[in-house]
Design a protein around this motif. Structure first.
Motif, mmCIF file in Angstrom:
data_model
loop_
_atom_site.group_PDB
_atom_site.id
_atom_site.type_symbol
_atom_site.label_atom_id
_atom_site.label_comp_id
_atom_site.label_asym_id
_atom_site.label_seq_id
_atom_site.Cartn_x
_atom_site.Cartn_y
_atom_site.Cartn_z
ATOM 1 N N PRO A 277 0.715 -1.241 -0.039
ATOM 2 C CA PRO A 277 0.023 -0.056 -0.056
ATOM 3 C C PRO A 277 0.919 1.414 0.104
ATOM 4 O O PRO A 277 1.862 1.292 0.899
ATOM 5 N N PRO A 278 0.689 2.198 -1.064
ATOM 6 C CA PRO A 278 1.150 3.378 -1.052
ATOM 7 C C PRO A 278 1.000 4.137 0.144
ATOM 8 O O PRO A 278 -0.035 4.224 0.913
ATOM 9 N N ARG A 279 1.622 5.301 0.621
ATOM 10 C CA ARG A 279 1.906 6.152 1.785
ATOM 11 C C ARG A 279 0.622 6.950 1.438
ATOM 12 O O ARG A 279 0.125 6.942 0.382
ATOM 13 N N ALA A 280 -0.241 7.254 2.514
ATOM 14 C CA ALA A 280 -1.229 8.201 2.503
ATOM 15 C C ALA A 280 -1.049 9.431 1.555
ATOM 16 O O ALA A 280 -2.166 9.849 0.917
ATOM 17 N N ASP A 281 0.213 9.901 1.617
ATOM 18 C CA ASP A 281 0.322 11.239 0.873
ATOM 19 C C ASP A 281 0.925 10.933 -0.675
ATOM 20 O O ASP A 281 1.347 11.942 -1.449
ATOM 21 N N ALA A 282 0.795 9.622 -0.896
ATOM 22 C CA ALA A 282 1.439 9.232 -2.256
ATOM 23 C C ALA A 282 0.496 9.949 -3.514
ATOM 24 O O ALA A 282 -0.644 10.012 -3.329
ATOM 25 N N ILE A 283 1.210 10.277 -4.629
ATOM 26 C CA ILE A 283 0.357 10.888 -5.669
ATOM 27 C C ILE A 283 0.726 10.184 -6.809
ATOM 28 O O ILE A 283 2.153 9.531 -6.905
ATOM 29 N N GLU A 284 -0.030 10.137 -8.060
ATOM 30 C CA GLU A 284 0.396 9.599 -9.028
ATOM 31 C C GLU A 284 1.263 10.556 -9.869
ATOM 32 O O GLU A 284 1.330 11.577 -9.912
ATOM 33 N N ASP B 129 -11.406 3.494 -5.180
ATOM 34 C CA ASP B 129 -12.268 2.533 -4.367
ATOM 35 C C ASP B 129 -12.134 2.462 -2.986
ATOM 36 O O ASP B 129 -12.748 1.577 -2.440
ATOM 37 N N ARG B 130 -11.184 2.982 -2.439
ATOM 38 C CA ARG B 130 -10.675 2.876 -0.820
ATOM 39 C C ARG B 130 -9.932 1.668 -0.736
ATOM 40 O O ARG B 130 -9.851 0.831 -1.355
ATOM 41 N N GLN B 131 -9.295 1.581 0.738
ATOM 42 C CA GLN B 131 -8.255 0.821 1.097
ATOM 43 C C GLN B 131 -8.764 -0.861 0.944
ATOM 44 O O GLN B 131 -8.158 -1.582 0.703
ATOM 45 N N MET B 132 -9.983 -0.774 1.636
ATOM 46 C CA MET B 132 -10.468 -2.255 1.900
ATOM 47 C C MET B 132 -10.668 -2.999 0.414
ATOM 48 O O MET B 132 -10.349 -4.047 0.318
ATOM 49 N N LYS B 133 -11.422 -2.023 -0.447
ATOM 50 C CA LYS B 133 -11.642 -2.930 -1.772
ATOM 51 C C LYS B 133 -10.410 -3.159 -2.293
ATOM 52 O O LYS B 133 -10.180 -4.058 -3.278
ATOM 53 N N TRP B 134 -9.413 -2.151 -2.214
ATOM 54 C CA TRP B 134 -8.080 -2.703 -2.888
ATOM 55 C C TRP B 134 -7.294 -3.867 -2.377
ATOM 56 O O TRP B 134 -6.859 -4.553 -3.090
ATOM 57 N N GLN B 135 -7.427 -3.805 -1.061
ATOM 58 C CA GLN B 135 -6.748 -4.937 -0.368
ATOM 59 C C GLN B 135 -7.439 -6.326 -0.964
ATOM 60 O O GLN B 135 -6.722 -7.287 -1.191
ATOM 61 N N SER C 139 -8.775 -6.800 -3.693
ATOM 62 C CA SER C 139 -8.740 -7.161 -5.093
ATOM 63 C C SER C 139 -7.265 -7.185 -5.620
ATOM 64 O O SER C 139 -6.836 -8.026 -6.524
ATOM 65 N N THR C 140 -6.433 -7.051 -4.637
ATOM 66 C CA THR C 140 -4.783 -7.360 -4.975
ATOM 67 C C THR C 140 -4.506 -8.528 -4.050
ATOM 68 O O THR C 140 -3.304 -9.057 -4.526
ATOM 69 N N GLY C 141 -5.304 -9.082 -3.385
ATOM 70 C CA GLY C 141 -4.698 -10.197 -2.358
ATOM 71 C C GLY C 141 -3.976 -9.710 -1.216
ATOM 72 O O GLY C 141 -3.014 -10.471 -0.663
ATOM 73 N N HIS C 142 -3.952 -8.288 -0.897
ATOM 74 C CA HIS C 142 -3.041 -7.825 0.074
ATOM 75 C C HIS C 142 -3.105 -8.473 1.577
ATOM 76 O O HIS C 142 -2.481 -8.434 2.550
ATOM 77 N N GLY C 143 -4.440 -9.032 1.721
ATOM 78 C CA GLY C 143 -4.859 -9.692 2.897
ATOM 79 C C GLY C 143 -4.093 -11.075 3.356
ATOM 80 O O GLY C 143 -3.737 -11.089 4.373
ATOM 81 N N LYS C 144 -3.237 -11.617 2.223
ATOM 82 C CA LYS C 144 -2.536 -12.628 2.564
ATOM 83 C C LYS C 144 -1.043 -12.105 3.468
ATOM 84 O O LYS C 144 -0.570 -12.978 4.140
ATOM 85 N N ARG C 145 -1.148 -10.795 3.597
ATOM 86 C CA ARG C 145 0.131 -10.416 4.509
ATOM 87 C C ARG C 145 -0.132 -10.684 5.965
ATOM 88 O O ARG C 145 0.670 -10.691 6.789
ATOM 89 N N SER C 146 -1.266 -10.864 6.383
ATOM 90 C CA SER C 146 -1.694 -11.348 7.466
ATOM 91 C C SER C 146 -1.118 -12.728 8.036
ATOM 92 O O SER C 146 -0.890 -12.954 9.105
ATOM 93 N N LEU C 147 -0.770 -13.727 6.851
ATOM 94 C CA LEU C 147 -0.071 -14.763 7.279
ATOM 95 C C LEU C 147 1.037 -14.786 7.778
ATOM 96 O O LEU C 147 1.636 -15.436 8.398
ATOM 97 N N VAL C 148 1.894 -13.443 7.401
ATOM 98 C CA VAL C 148 3.228 -13.321 7.949
ATOM 99 C C VAL C 148 2.843 -12.949 9.424
ATOM 100 O O VAL C 148 3.848 -13.215 10.257
ATOM 101 N N GLU C 149 2.076 -12.099 9.695
ATOM 102 C CA GLU C 149 1.913 -11.614 10.987
ATOM 103 C C GLU C 149 1.385 -13.087 11.849
ATOM 104 O O GLU C 149 1.953 -13.139 12.987
ATOM 105 N N THR C 150 0.663 -13.906 11.234
ATOM 106 C CA THR C 150 0.375 -15.160 11.908
ATOM 107 C C THR C 150 1.691 -15.930 12.184
ATOM 108 O O THR C 150 2.036 -16.472 13.161
#
Length: 164
Positions: free
Chosen positions: A67-74, A94-100, A102-113
């Protein structure tokens, strides 16, 4: 730690002192991985050119999902778009949750686990006193966890139809 999201196996690890930033360890972690990676997923602390360059140098075709920083610009003008740019656009649209999702970013939680599993099984702190011994302790802990996962992982197959 670098984790294979499909098997939950720790495929690379490194130990640093308190002065090293996490993003500075991407290249040393990738250097421990022999094969190419399909996707590199990390949290926003890894957002930046050094991480993107290290991943691209290791596996040119890897999809980078950070995820890009909150102040990131194109980028404007003639800059060629990178993998980061569609993420910036999608999050702003689309906001952060929809992006997560669509990209499979939720798999990052496996590292936290995996880190939580390491802390609960191996311990929350290192016992060794010297840095070299601490590195060895971490390596042994990761190998032990991988072995435990391999022993406990069910070898199941899917059968179609009734069993007799």
């Amino acid at each position: 730690m670098a984790l294979d999201a499909d098997s939950s196996e720790i495929i690379a690890h490194t130990t640093t002192d308190q002065d090293a930033g996490d993003a500075s360890q991407v290249e040393p972690l990738l250097n421990q991985i022999d094969g190419r990676i399909g996707q590199f997923t990390a949290d926003g602390a890894y957002d930046g050119k050094p991480t993107n360059d290290a991943v691209t140098d290791h596996s040119a075709a890897a999809v980078i999902v950070i995820p890009p920083r909150a102040d990131a610009i194109e980028p404007a003008g003639d800059q060629s778009p990178g993998q980061r740019d569609p993420h910036i656009a999608a999050i702003s649209r689309d906001r952060q949750m929809k992006w997560q999702v669509s990209t499979g970013h939720g798999k990052r939680s496996l590292v936290e686990t995996a880190i939580g599993r390491h802390k609960s099984t191996i311990g929350r702190r290192l016992r060794a006193r010297s840095f070299h011994a601490q590195q060895t302790e971490v390596a042994i802990g990761c190998a032990a966890l991988n072995r435990m996962l391999a022993c406990a992982r069910p070898k199941s197959i899917r059968r179609n139809g009734p069993t007799t």
